[in-house]
Structures are given as C-alpha cells and as structure tokens.
Design an enzyme around this catalytic site. Structure first.
Site, PDB file in Angstrom:
ATOM      1  N   GLN A 166      24.420  56.961 101.540  1.00 31.28           N
ATOM      2  CA  GLN A 166      23.743  55.689 101.821  1.00 31.28           C
ATOM      3  C   GLN A 166      23.941  54.826 100.580  1.00 31.28           C
ATOM      4  O   GLN A 166      23.305  55.057  99.557  1.00 31.28           O
ATOM      5  CB  GLN A 166      22.259  55.915 102.120  1.00 31.28           C
ATOM      6  CG  GLN A 166      21.413  54.639 102.148  1.00 31.28           C
ATOM      7  CD  GLN A 166      21.917  53.597 103.141  1.00 31.28           C
ATOM      8  OE1 GLN A 166      22.305  53.916 104.255  1.00 31.28           O
ATOM      9  NE2 GLN A 166      21.942  52.329 102.728  1.00 31.28           N
ATOM     10  N   GLN A 168      23.924  51.147 100.296  1.00 30.86           N
ATOM     11  CA  GLN A 168      23.145  49.925 100.100  1.00 30.86           C
ATOM     12  C   GLN A 168      21.798  50.291  99.476  1.00 30.86           C
ATOM     13  O   GLN A 168      21.208  51.283  99.905  1.00 30.86           O
ATOM     14  CB  GLN A 168      22.906  49.212 101.440  1.00 30.86           C
ATOM     15  CG  GLN A 168      22.445  47.776 101.271  1.00 30.86           C
ATOM     16  CD  GLN A 168      22.135  47.084 102.598  1.00 30.86           C
ATOM     17  OE1 GLN A 168      22.073  47.711 103.639  1.00 30.86           O
ATOM     18  NE2 GLN A 168      21.925  45.792 102.556  1.00 30.86           N
ATOM     19  N   GLY A 295      16.745  53.415 109.776  1.00 31.78           N
ATOM     20  CA  GLY A 295      16.992  53.435 111.206  1.00 31.78           C
ATOM     21  C   GLY A 295      18.491  53.385 111.446  1.00 31.78           C
ATOM     22  O   GLY A 295      19.058  54.190 112.181  1.00 31.78           O
ATOM     23  N   GLY A 296      19.119  52.429 110.791  1.00 32.33           N
ATOM     24  CA  GLY A 296      20.561  52.308 110.917  1.00 32.33           C
ATOM     25  C   GLY A 296      21.155  51.681 109.677  1.00 32.33           C
ATOM     26  O   GLY A 296      20.445  51.014 108.917  1.00 32.33           O
ATOM     27  N   MET A 297      22.444  51.915 109.471  1.00 34.35           N
ATOM     28  CA  MET A 297      23.157  51.294 108.362  1.00 34.35           C
ATOM     29  C   MET A 297      24.513  50.834 108.887  1.00 34.35           C
ATOM     30  O   MET A 297      25.265  51.622 109.466  1.00 34.35           O
ATOM     31  CB  MET A 297      23.308  52.294 107.204  1.00 34.35           C
ATOM     32  CG  MET A 297      24.112  51.746 106.022  1.00 34.35           C
ATOM     33  SD  MET A 297      23.296  50.322 105.228  1.00 34.35           S
ATOM     34  CE  MET A 297      24.735  49.371 104.750  1.00 34.35           C
ATOM     35  N   HIS A 322      21.347  45.473 116.454  1.00 35.47           N
ATOM     36  CA  HIS A 322      21.150  44.990 115.084  1.00 35.47           C
ATOM     37  C   HIS A 322      22.330  45.384 114.191  1.00 35.47           C
ATOM     38  O   HIS A 322      22.950  44.533 113.544  1.00 35.47           O
ATOM     39  CB  HIS A 322      19.837  45.549 114.527  1.00 35.47           C
ATOM     40  CG  HIS A 322      19.555  45.147 113.117  1.00 35.47           C
ATOM     41  ND1 HIS A 322      18.764  44.053 112.802  1.00 35.47           N
ATOM     42  CD2 HIS A 322      19.963  45.657 111.932  1.00 35.47           C
ATOM     43  CE1 HIS A 322      18.701  43.928 111.487  1.00 35.47           C
ATOM     44  NE2 HIS A 322      19.428  44.896 110.932  1.00 35.47           N
ATOM     45  N   GLU A 323      22.662  46.656 114.176  1.00 38.71           N
ATOM     46  CA  GLU A 323      23.752  47.100 113.281  1.00 38.71           C
ATOM     47  C   GLU A 323      25.088  46.499 113.720  1.00 38.71           C
ATOM     48  O   GLU A 323      25.919  46.135 112.889  1.00 38.71           O
ATOM     49  CB  GLU A 323      23.824  48.632 113.232  1.00 38.71           C
ATOM     50  CG  GLU A 323      22.525  49.330 112.818  1.00 38.71           C
ATOM     51  CD  GLU A 323      21.834  48.754 111.590  1.00 38.71           C
ATOM     52  OE1 GLU A 323      22.514  48.154 110.730  1.00 38.71           O
ATOM     53  OE2 GLU A 323      20.593  48.882 111.492  1.00 38.71           O
ATOM     54  N   TYR A 410      13.908  39.950 107.082  1.00 37.04           N
ATOM     55  CA  TYR A 410      14.225  40.175 108.488  1.00 37.04           C
ATOM     56  C   TYR A 410      13.501  39.180 109.400  1.00 37.04           C
ATOM     57  O   TYR A 410      14.121  38.420 110.136  1.00 37.04           O
ATOM     58  CB  TYR A 410      13.788  41.588 108.904  1.00 37.04           C
ATOM     59  CG  TYR A 410      14.594  42.701 108.280  1.00 37.04           C
ATOM     60  CD1 TYR A 410      14.369  43.087 106.961  1.00 37.04           C
ATOM     61  CD2 TYR A 410      15.562  43.377 109.001  1.00 37.04           C
ATOM     62  CE1 TYR A 410      15.087  44.124 106.383  1.00 37.04           C
ATOM     63  CE2 TYR A 410      16.291  44.422 108.437  1.00 37.04           C
ATOM     64  CZ  TYR A 410      16.047  44.787 107.129  1.00 37.04           C
ATOM     65  OH  TYR A 410      16.764  45.798 106.576  1.00 37.04           O
ATOM     66  N   ARG A 583      12.872  59.132 107.852  1.00 34.93           N
ATOM     67  CA  ARG A 583      13.061  57.682 107.972  1.00 34.93           C
ATOM     68  C   ARG A 583      11.899  56.964 107.289  1.00 34.93           C
ATOM     69  O   ARG A 583      10.750  57.056 107.718  1.00 34.93           O
ATOM     70  CB  ARG A 583      13.133  57.317 109.452  1.00 34.93           C
ATOM     71  CG  ARG A 583      13.462  55.878 109.704  1.00 34.93           C
ATOM     72  CD  ARG A 583      13.660  55.637 111.189  1.00 34.93           C
ATOM     73  NE  ARG A 583      13.784  54.233 111.476  1.00 34.93           N
ATOM     74  CZ  ARG A 583      13.796  53.722 112.706  1.00 34.93           C
ATOM     75  NH1 ARG A 583      13.714  54.541 113.751  1.00 34.93           N
ATOM     76  NH2 ARG A 583      13.900  52.432 112.896  1.00 34.93           N
ATOM     77  N   LYS A 585      10.752  53.986 107.040  1.00 39.14           N
ATOM     78  CA  LYS A 585       9.905  53.061 107.780  1.00 39.14           C
ATOM     79  C   LYS A 585       8.730  53.779 108.457  1.00 39.14           C
ATOM     80  O   LYS A 585       7.668  53.192 108.647  1.00 39.14           O
ATOM     81  CB  LYS A 585      10.766  52.356 108.827  1.00 39.14           C
ATOM     82  CG  LYS A 585      10.009  51.426 109.742  1.00 39.14           C
ATOM     83  CD  LYS A 585      10.877  50.858 110.842  1.00 39.14           C
ATOM     84  CE  LYS A 585      10.288  51.240 112.176  1.00 39.14           C
ATOM     85  NZ  LYS A 585      10.821  50.497 113.313  1.00 39.14           N
TER      86      LYS A 585
HETATM   87  N1  BES Z   1      21.174  47.183 106.184  1.00 39.73           N
HETATM   88  C1  BES Z   1      19.949  47.649 106.694  1.00 39.73           C
HETATM   89  C2  BES Z   1      19.432  48.878 105.992  1.00 39.73           C
HETATM   90  C3  BES Z   1      19.192  48.695 104.505  1.00 39.73           C
HETATM   91  C4  BES Z   1      18.597  47.560 104.006  1.00 39.73           C
HETATM   92  C5  BES Z   1      19.570  49.689 103.638  1.00 39.73           C
HETATM   93  C6  BES Z   1      18.397  47.419 102.641  1.00 39.73           C
HETATM   94  C7  BES Z   1      19.365  49.549 102.271  1.00 39.73           C
HETATM   95  C8  BES Z   1      18.785  48.405 101.772  1.00 39.73           C
HETATM   96  C9  BES Z   1      20.026  47.932 108.201  1.00 39.73           C
HETATM   97  O1  BES Z   1      20.845  47.043 108.885  1.00 39.73           O
HETATM   98  C10 BES Z   1      18.665  47.749 108.781  1.00 39.73           C
HETATM   99  O2  BES Z   1      18.167  46.667 108.704  1.00 39.73           O
HETATM  100  N2  BES Z   1      18.088  48.798 109.348  1.00 39.73           N
HETATM  101  C11 BES Z   1      16.772  48.756 109.962  1.00 39.73           C
HETATM  102  C12 BES Z   1      16.868  48.648 111.446  1.00 39.73           C
HETATM  103  C13 BES Z   1      16.725  47.303 112.044  1.00 39.73           C
HETATM  104  C14 BES Z   1      16.675  47.389 113.557  1.00 39.73           C
HETATM  105  C15 BES Z   1      15.636  46.444 111.516  1.00 39.73           C
HETATM  106  C16 BES Z   1      16.096  50.073 109.673  1.00 39.73           C
HETATM  107  O3  BES Z   1      16.727  50.949 109.102  1.00 39.73           O
HETATM  108  O4  BES Z   1      14.934  50.238 110.033  1.00 39.73           O
HETATM  109 ZN    ZN Z   2      20.001  45.092 108.990  1.00 33.13          ZN
END
Ligand code: BES
Ligand code: ZN
Length: 636
Positions: A166, A168, A295-297, A322-323, A410, A583, A585
């Site tokens: 990971q 980012q 959730g996703g990258m 989203h991704e 976001y 995760r 979140k």
């Molecule tokens: N790019 C982000 C994940 C991220 C942000 C990693 C900042 C490291 C630093 C990814 O696109 C993202 O926003 N994922 C969200 C899901 C989305 C549906 C809001 C997540 O992981 O919850």
């Molecule tokens: Zn994102």
C-alpha cells in the site's frame, strides 16, 4: 556514509529556481522560471529535486522472499537532467541500500541524508548532466511500512503466504527508492521472482495464470506517480467479467467476487460516456485478504480491494465505481501535492456517484449522497467547525500526510462539485470537466489552477458570480458553506416513517422492511434515538440478526451502537470482527466506541493485543496512537 552540509533536514520548501536552458545556438542562457513552473517544482513530503534530475523510467528486478519477509531488488532509473545537474535524489525510508552504479559503473559517490520518521531520508547519487542511468541494489526490512506479509493462516486458503503493498500516500519509499511525490511521473517495467505456486500482480500489465517457474514480467507504459506503485503475491486466480474487466482473488473467494462485481464492465462503459476514453487498457480488481487497511486503492489497471465489500448482494460496489473513477481523477490528472488531495478524492466521489446514477439510477444514488453527507457532518463535528483540516486546500507541510487526509476531501469536495454542477447545469459542467481531464491528462494540477479554470472557463470571468457561489469559502474556509446542495432520499423518508411507527407502537411488527438494502439499514441504524433501550436492541437483533450479519458496513455500524449502549450479546462478534478485519475505516470507530465505554483502555487493548499482528502498518499507526500503545507496551 554522510556528506556534510547536505541541505536535507526537514521538508523541501518552496524556492525560486533558475533553470539553465540550452538555446538553439548551443549557448547557455539563464531564464527565470515562470510562476507556473515554480509551482510545479515545489514538492512537499519528498527530498527529490526533479528540476535537476528526474526519473523518466524505472526497471525493477525483484526477488520476493517470504521466509525473510524481504524484497531484494535492483532498481534502474532512466534520467532526464538539467544541463548543470550533478546529483540525482531519491526518497528512501527503512531500506538497506547495498550498491549503486551510474551508467553501469559501480560508484561510492552516494550519500544518505539525515533521517526523519515518516519523511524518510534523501538518497543522493552523484551524476553528470550526461548521465543516462542510475542503478541501485537494495533490500527491504521485514517491517517495511508499505508491505504486509501474511502467513497462510491470515489468508482465505490457509495454505500459502501472501504479500501486498500500500504505497499511498508516501510509503512507496519503504519498498523502492523513488522520487516519491505525486508530481513526478515515470513509466516502469518489472521482473519479479516469487515461490513456485504463487502469482505476482502489479499496477501494470498482468498475468492471468500462475506460472510454475514463479517468474513474472510487467510493463506500465503510461507514466504514473510513485504512490500508484503496487505489488501483490499470493495463490491467486483470474476470472474475466467483460472485455476489458476481470477479477483476481484467492480460489475460494473468486466466484463470490466475480458475482459481486458483475456490473464492472457496465460501470467502465458508463464512465467513458461521461468523461471520455479509459486510458489504461484493462480494468481489473484484486480482492485481498481482510487485513487490507483500506476499502480500495486505485492502483492503475488493478484496483486493490477489501473482501469486506463482498456482501453477496452487490450492495457495496459503489466502492468499485469509486476506484474506477480514479482512473480519470487521480491517476490521469493527479493532485500535485497532498495539500490538493481533494482534487483526487472529491472529484472521484462526485464521479463515483455519476457512474452509480448511470448504472443504478437516481433513487439509488440519492441514498449514497445522503449517507455521504451524514459522514461529512460527523467529520465536521469531530474536527470542529473552525478546523483548518476542514478546508479543501490543506496545509500538510511538515506533517505526515496520512494524519490530515480525512473525509473532508471526499465529501466536502463532492459537495463543492455538486454545487458547481447545480449552478451552471450538468451539460456545461460535464463539458468543463471533460476539458479538464483532456488538457491535464498524464499531468498534475493543483487547487489554484483549478480555481483559475473555474473563473475563466466555467464562470467566464464573471466576478460577481464567483463571489455569489462562495468559491473561496469552499476552498480556503472551514465547514460546509450554506449554498451546498441539499441531498434527500425518498427511500430514506420511508425508513424514518417505519422507525417512527415502531417507536410509537412499541411494536416491531409495525415496521415493514421488505426490500430494504444495505443503505436503508445503514440509515436506520444511524438514526436510532439515543434513548433506545437494551430491550429494544435485543428485539431488533432477534428480528434482523445484526450481530451475526455478514455485511461489514451494517456490522460496523451495529457494533458501534452496541458498544455505546452496552449491549453485551454483541461482544464476542465484535472481538472476532476486530481480529479478522484490518480496514481502518471500521477499526477506528469501533475501537473509539470501546474507549468511550471503558476509558481505562483495558477492553480495547485486550482485543488489540490479539489483533495487532493482523493489521497493516497504516492501521497500526493510527490505532497505536488511539490506544496509547507505546505506554502499554512499555508497561507490559
Ligand atoms: N485512494 C484512496 C485510499 C487512500 C487515501 C489511501 C489516502 C491512502 C491515503 C481510495 O481511493 C479510497 O478513497 N478508498 C476508500 C473507499 C471509497 C469508496 C471512499 C476507502 O478505502 O474507504
Ligand atoms: Zn479514493
């Protein structure tokens, strides 16, 4: 090895740069850089000096050693140098640098700068303006922050180990020496050796079958920034979904994943209709083990996703939209620094909901908007209405970017774009965004440039309109400006009416939740009154099985409520969830509710002690702080 007087401590601040450009006559001519060029050269969170020497292509040759939890690799960089360049600077953190060569000749003219925790160190290599190539052999440490090494027990199949990265925001430097700024793009190719029986995947062209030799080759021909470097290794299988789309997962997860993501090809086609051709050829999704911290990258060509979106009913696939949307906002047009993070995420949430509207309709999307707005109001409440972290334009200089990246980028970002769309109409707004993506493809942009574009292209230099729309308040001010578009959902009004009927009659049979999806239930759980009794909690649980639900979003919401209300029958399920799922979140609100319920931290620390080894460093970093783990660790 340290060279004295290196200007390496702390961040690289803004500095006026003079570029030396060769004129046609061959004479050297000094030209002052324009403001725009200066802006582009300002890097935060990186030691690199790309105006002097910049990577244009990376060739990465790596061995994946699960026994030692180590990557041993050689990275070869092709360079683009200024006429007076004498050094090439990379970011590194927690790496063992072994040998360096310049144009194929081994050299000891390289130095590591002063160390800084999250920021890492600068690695400076002496070069000449004519240097074409630098090569570095190195290895990673078992605790490399980007990497998570899973033992077989932590996978679905329980037989083979697993590795994923990971990168980012600024963790790429913990597994590759790289110019680790979103403002620097390069192409790459890679050769990766893994144990026989495993598949390796990257953010690049990928295999679809396991190669028994364990040798894999990759190519990424579109230039990308370093935070999109990605690698995963495990016992993986591929299943095609549409012509350009497919899914990778462990064998026992593959079928469920292919079902869940059935609409992916439709999403891709809808996205192209809105913002133009997809630039990355294929779009596949890799489903990771549950410890994945996000959730996703949006790793290009291959989104990395948590298995917690496999709800069985496709109800959590907005995350895929989203991704996928990041293939335009973020991967194609990239935030120049992490202070402009909302340009990546706010645009992506806006675009995600446009894709969802195209595929599933307006009513569905209205539910997503309302849930998103609820998240935003909650985050605003937590950060405080006046907090600078609630500005769209952030100030993360001299901070770990991970600490300042919140829901604001976001949902406030999305609300801002919704406001603009409403102000000028969808057609004009789409034309404007299309132009934005077209003109900035494979480039970076920042907040100030985007504001400039709003002024000129969207509002045709109408200063009154600009003021009326409160654009500066949105971007450089706190909170949610009052001209935000109201979001409403009829479906949710019905949920509220049902709740009301139950409460008034004190009889659950007054409720009719036929046809409710995850979103209805989330709205229901989020809006239960604080006065709810344990008897009512139990009634709900018996009727709808929240404690045992396989839906991660509903579970996480219910578990927080259970902790707030002291509903003990959920305790075991909560502990099991925390040990299994990494995760962040979900972890943060659940652990936070535990801390509220037991401020001695004893309860939370007891679970965390069991779970911590299952988490990626990103989640560990946040939770160690929340649970004051250093103190506890020192005591015990
Ligand atoms: N790019 C982000 C994940 C991220 C942000 C990693 C900042 C490291 C630093 C990814 O696109 C993202 O926003 N994922 C969200 C899901 C989305 C549906 C809001 C997540 O992981 O919850
Ligand atoms: Zn994102």
């Amino acid at each position: 090895m340290k060279r004295s007087g290196l200007p390496f401590i702390g961040g690289v601040g803004a500095m006026a740069v003079t570029l030396v450009l060769a004129s046609c006559s061959g004479e050297e001519k000094k030209t002052e850089t324009t403001d725009k060029q200066k802006e582009e050269l300002v890097l935060i969170h990186s030691h690199a000096q790309p105006a002097e020497s910049k990577v244009t292509h990376l060739s990465w040759d790596a061995d994946v050693d699960f026994e030692k939890k180590q990557l041993r690799a050689t990275a070869t960089y092709e360079l683009e140098n200024a006429p007076d360049a004498d050094r090439f600077i990379l970011d590194v953190r927690n790496l063992n640098i072994e040998t360096v060569s310049v144009d194929g000749e081994p050299t000891d003219k390289w130095w590591l700068g002063e160390g800084g925790d999250y920021f890492g160190q600068g690695l400076e290599v002496e070069i000449k303006p004519t240097t074409k190539q630098v090569s570095i052999s190195y290895s990673t440490n078992p605790d490399a922050q980007a990497l998570q090494w899973l033992n077989p027990q932590q996978t679905a199949g329980k037989e083979h180990p697993f590795l994923f990265t990971q990168s980012q925001a600024i963790l790429a430097r913990t597994w590759i020496p790289i110019q680790d700024s979103p403002g620097i793009r390069y192409t790459y190719d890679a050769h990766v050796s893994v144990p026989s029986g495993l598949m390796a995947l990257m953010s690049a062209s990928n295999p679809t079958e396991i190669d028994s030799t364990g040798e894999y080759d990759f190519k990424m021909e579109q230039p990308i920034p370093s935070y999109l470097m990605a690698l995963a290794v495990g016992e993986l299988r591929f299943q095609s979904i549409g012509d350009e789309t497919g899914v990778y997962a462990e064998p026992s997860v593959l079928e469920a994943a292919a079902y869940e993501f059935e609409d992916m090809q439709k999403m891709l086609e809808s996205a192209e209709e809105i913002y133009g051709a997809y630039a990355w050829e294929r779009y596949d999704v890799l489903v990771l083990p549950p410890s994945f911290p996000f959730g996703g990258m949006e790793n290009p060509r291959l989104t990395f996703a948590t298995p917690t979106i496999l709800a069985g009913d496709k109800s959590l696939t907005a995350l895929i939209a989203h991704e996928l949307a990041h293939s335009w906002s973020g991967n194609l047009v990239t935030n120049r620094t992490w202070n402009d993070f909302w340009l990546n995420e706010g645009f992506t949430v806006y675009f995600e909901r446009r894709i969802m509207e195209a595929v599933y309709g307006k009513d569905y999307t209205a539910m997503l908007q309302v849930l998103g707005r609820q998240d935003l109001m909650k985050t605003l409440g937590e950060l405080g209405e006046d907090s600078e972290d609630t500005h769209l334009k952030l100030d993360l200089d001299n901070r770990d970017p991970d600490d300042g990246m919140t829901d604001i980028a976001y949902e406030k970002g999305n609300a801002f774009l919704m406001m603009l769309e409403e102000a000028v109409g969808r057609e004009a707004f789409d034309a404007f965004l299309n132009k934005h993506f077209e003109e900035n493809a494979f480039k970076t942009t920042n907040t100030e440039e985007f504001v400039q574009r709003i002024k000129q292209d969207l509002l045709k230099n109408d200063a009154e309109r600009y003021a009326e729309l409160k654009i500066d308040d949105w971007i450089y001010g706190p909170g949610l400006p009052e001209n935000a578009v109201k979001v409403e959902s009829d479906a949710f009004s019905k949920v509220e009416a049902n709740m009301e009927a139950w409460m008034v009659n004190d009889d659950l049979s007054a409720m009719d939740p036929t046809g409710w999806t995850t979103h209805h239930w989330l709205h229901f759980l989020r809006n239960l009154p604080d006065s709810i009794t344990l008897a009512q909690m139990q009634q709900l649980d018996r009727a709808f099985g929240f404690t045992e639900t396989g839906n991660s979003e509903i579970a996480a919401e219910w578990y927080v409520l259970a902790l707030e209300q002291g509903y003990a029958p959920a305790d075991d399920a909560i502990d099991a969830f925390l040990v299994d799922v990494g995760r962040r979140k979900f972890l943060v609100p659940i652990y936070s509710a535990m801390v509220e319920a037991d401020p001695t931290l004893a309860r939370a620390r007891a679970v965390y002690a069991q779970a911590r080894n299952n988490y990626h460093s990103v989640s560990v970093h946040t939770l160690d702080e929340l649970l004051k783990w250093d103190e506890y660790d020192a005591e015990s």
